[in-house]
Design a protein around this motif. Sequence first.
Motif, short mmCIF file in Angstrom:
data_model
loop_
_atom_site.label_atom_id
_atom_site.label_comp_id
_atom_site.label_asym_id
_atom_site.label_seq_id
_atom_site.Cartn_x
_atom_site.Cartn_y
_atom_site.Cartn_z
N ARG A 196 4.76 11.64 37.22
CA ARG A 196 5.49 10.38 37.30
C ARG A 196 5.58 9.72 35.92
NH1 ARG A 196 2.91 6.06 41.32
NH2 ARG A 196 1.20 6.09 39.83
N PRO A 201 2.47 -5.14 34.35
CA PRO A 201 2.83 -3.75 34.04
C PRO A 201 4.34 -3.52 34.08
CG PRO A 201 1.00 -3.80 35.58
CD PRO A 201 1.49 -5.21 35.45
N ALA A 253 -3.60 4.93 40.58
CA ALA A 253 -2.60 3.98 41.08
C ALA A 253 -1.58 4.62 42.00
CB ALA A 253 -1.90 3.26 39.90
N LEU A 254 -2.07 5.24 43.07
CA LEU A 254 -1.18 5.76 44.11
C LEU A 254 -1.49 5.01 45.41
CD1 LEU A 254 -1.67 9.58 43.42
CD2 LEU A 254 0.34 8.23 42.83
N ALA A 255 -0.47 4.77 46.21
CA ALA A 255 -0.68 4.13 47.51
C ALA A 255 -0.97 5.23 48.53
CB ALA A 255 0.54 3.32 47.92
N TYR A 298 -3.10 6.00 35.04
CA TYR A 298 -4.37 5.30 35.06
C TYR A 298 -5.47 6.25 35.51
CZ TYR A 298 -1.39 1.23 34.78
OH TYR A 298 -0.46 0.31 34.38
N GLY A 350 -0.16 -3.51 30.21
CA GLY A 350 0.19 -4.77 30.86
C GLY A 350 -0.67 -5.14 32.06
N LEU A 351 -1.68 -4.33 32.35
CA LEU A 351 -2.52 -4.62 33.51
C LEU A 351 -3.47 -5.79 33.24
CD1 LEU A 351 -2.45 -3.17 36.21
CD2 LEU A 351 -4.44 -1.87 35.51
N HIS A 352 -3.99 -5.83 32.02
CA HIS A 352 -4.82 -6.96 31.61
C HIS A 352 -4.19 -7.59 30.37
CE1 HIS A 352 -7.76 -5.67 34.34
NE2 HIS A 352 -8.39 -4.79 33.61
#
Lengths: 298, 351
Positions: free
Chosen positions: A170, A87, A103-105, A99, A66-68
């Motif tokens: 995760r 996403p 994709a971690l902050a 990914y 769902g990212l693109h």
Amino acid sequence: MSSATVERHDAAPSDTPILALDGVGKSYGNVHALRGVSLKVRQGEVTCVLGDNGAGKSTLIKIISGLHEHTDGTMTLDGAECRFPSPRAAQASGIATVYQDLALAPLMSVWRNFFLGNELRKGPFRTLDIARMKQICDEELAKMGIIIPDLDRPVGGLSGGQRQCIAIARAIYFGARVIILDEPTAALGVKQSGVVLRYIVKARDAGLGVIFITHNPHHAHLVGNHFVILKLGRVVLDAHRDELTLEQLTTEMAGGEELAELSHELRGVDPGKVVAPAEVEHGQVEAPARPDEEEPSA
Amino acid sequence: MTATATEPGRAGAARDDRVASRSLAARLLSRPEVGSLIGAIVIFLLFMAVAVPFRNIANVGTILYGASTIGIMAVPVALLMIGGEFDLSAGVAATTSGLSASLIAWNLGLNVWVGVVLALVVSVAVGAFNGWLLFKTGLPSFLVTLGTFFILQGVNLGVTRLLTGNVATADISDMDGFGSAQKVFGSEFALGPVTVKITVIYWIVLTLVAAHVLLRTRAGNWIFAVGGDAAAARAVGVPVKATKIGLFMAVGFCAWLSGMHLLFQFNTVQSGEGVGKEFIFIIAAVIGGCLLTGGYGSVVGASIGALIFGMTQLGINYAGWNPDWFKTFLGVMLVLATVVNVYVKMKADRR
Ligand SMILES: Nc1ncnc2c1ncn2[C@@H]1O[C@H](COP(=O)(O)OP(=O)(O)OP(=O)(O)O)[C@@H](O)[C@H]1O
Ligand SMILES: [Mg+2]
């Protein structure tokens, strides 16, 4: 995680796929990253997507997660045509993704990252259930075989492999129907890679569909049911594991002759050789001669 | 497959003896608001020493009032900064809100409360517009809200002059509903020797609510995530647009609260009011530990930043210093607090 283990070693894969791509294409402006890709993801099977750097593997899974959005072709979920606008929509359909860039902050703590987008809440005011989230996070990471003593630490300060383990744990924890892993073992040690491969098998046994992207043919051949090889955005091979040996897979991945040539070339390197120390001007290390440049890799 | 790797599970996870557990002091010191707390104590002691009226308990009310007018806006601005965006239109947006309420009620001859409610709609819509424009244009919020800042500034002056022929709105104190609205937005009460303005209560409540939302709710988690790494947040299912637009709307809401206080405190609103305030809100947030790059910060810190502002503003007065130097003092404070924040955080992270 491991529930009804359906024994169906190479049982006829006739049941309808949970997810199917048909002639899917994706352009980034004038870059046609994917062209006419067809792919089926069945639950209870591991589909390996293989290919060179820049072949379009990540682009492919970004469409599924769902990212693109794809620019050509159709994607069907449970037989109905669909498009994931975000996403979040893909996750609502039970698709979880690791990914390649994780994709971690970086400034957020380990447990907050683990539950980001899937927070557990309690009570009438729907406040975060921090104690439970920390506990689950701790358990899941321990199962991966990594130790992070302080879950309140920001993930930016962890090692690359530790971060990768958080992203994998995760996805495995939240994946309900399909788990997508984009080069999950790239930064991992031997032990953690083993754990990830076992998890892939466990997820398959639990009846999930797994998409596994890797550059390691050994890993792919250990766990894969189906192999899809991409080259310059097109599918060049789509085979069941019965149809391929490890050698064939390796050869296919390396583009056939290229591997033979490499092993021929490297035969002359003399691995035991030691050279007197020297200083080298910038850019003076000679490039290895590669006669067959055919890829316009940017 | 040779099964040599350990079984997934606790057995494989021996403790890492390279990582010593961190002391409570180190953990407290790594909180974002530490720098501002130290700054507040230093400023407090400074003015206690040099300014006699500062020691008078009755003046606490005045100091808190000064802090609250900044704090009410510094809190949402801090949230927005943690969410990775700026709002340069926050100062004039408060004026826009006050003007809207007053002009609507006066020109249509309506109950003041109608103006108040419509002003809320206007303010929240301005916030939503900022957020929408941000995603529509893909420009940085610094530019987008700079545009809104100038637009609103012009609209404030232009519309007020058009409708009243003046640069300020008419006095609405004799209109229906003014009394009750003033009770809500501009009243004060005595607490022992201290006169407490109602804005102080709003400020404290806002701070507590915002701190709770930020640290204990899902929305707070999303705010940190969209500010820290918007792409990563989107990839794991955080609604980035909704979160950011929501933050801009929260700034709009607080601008309304602030604008209503302006209106009901002074009965009229000057149309040129509010220019330059936006930076003071940002300064308070930065002193309070918010990173300009987003993803990190504290609303409690921002409120302490507002308190520092209130103490300094009056302290300089009380000490008999020339108030011309106030802004200079503020600039020095900003740089010092930021340096302290960075230094303390670095030290604490190493421990
Ligand atoms: N956001 C983007 N904008 C423009 N081009 C892109 C973008 N993302 C990828 N591409 C291009 O699309 C092609 C496929 O990229 P992709 O990331 O899917 O490769 P990959 O197979 O995952 O490679 P790797 O093994 O290195 O991860 C590349 O040529 C890349 O340059
Ligand atoms: Mg890739």
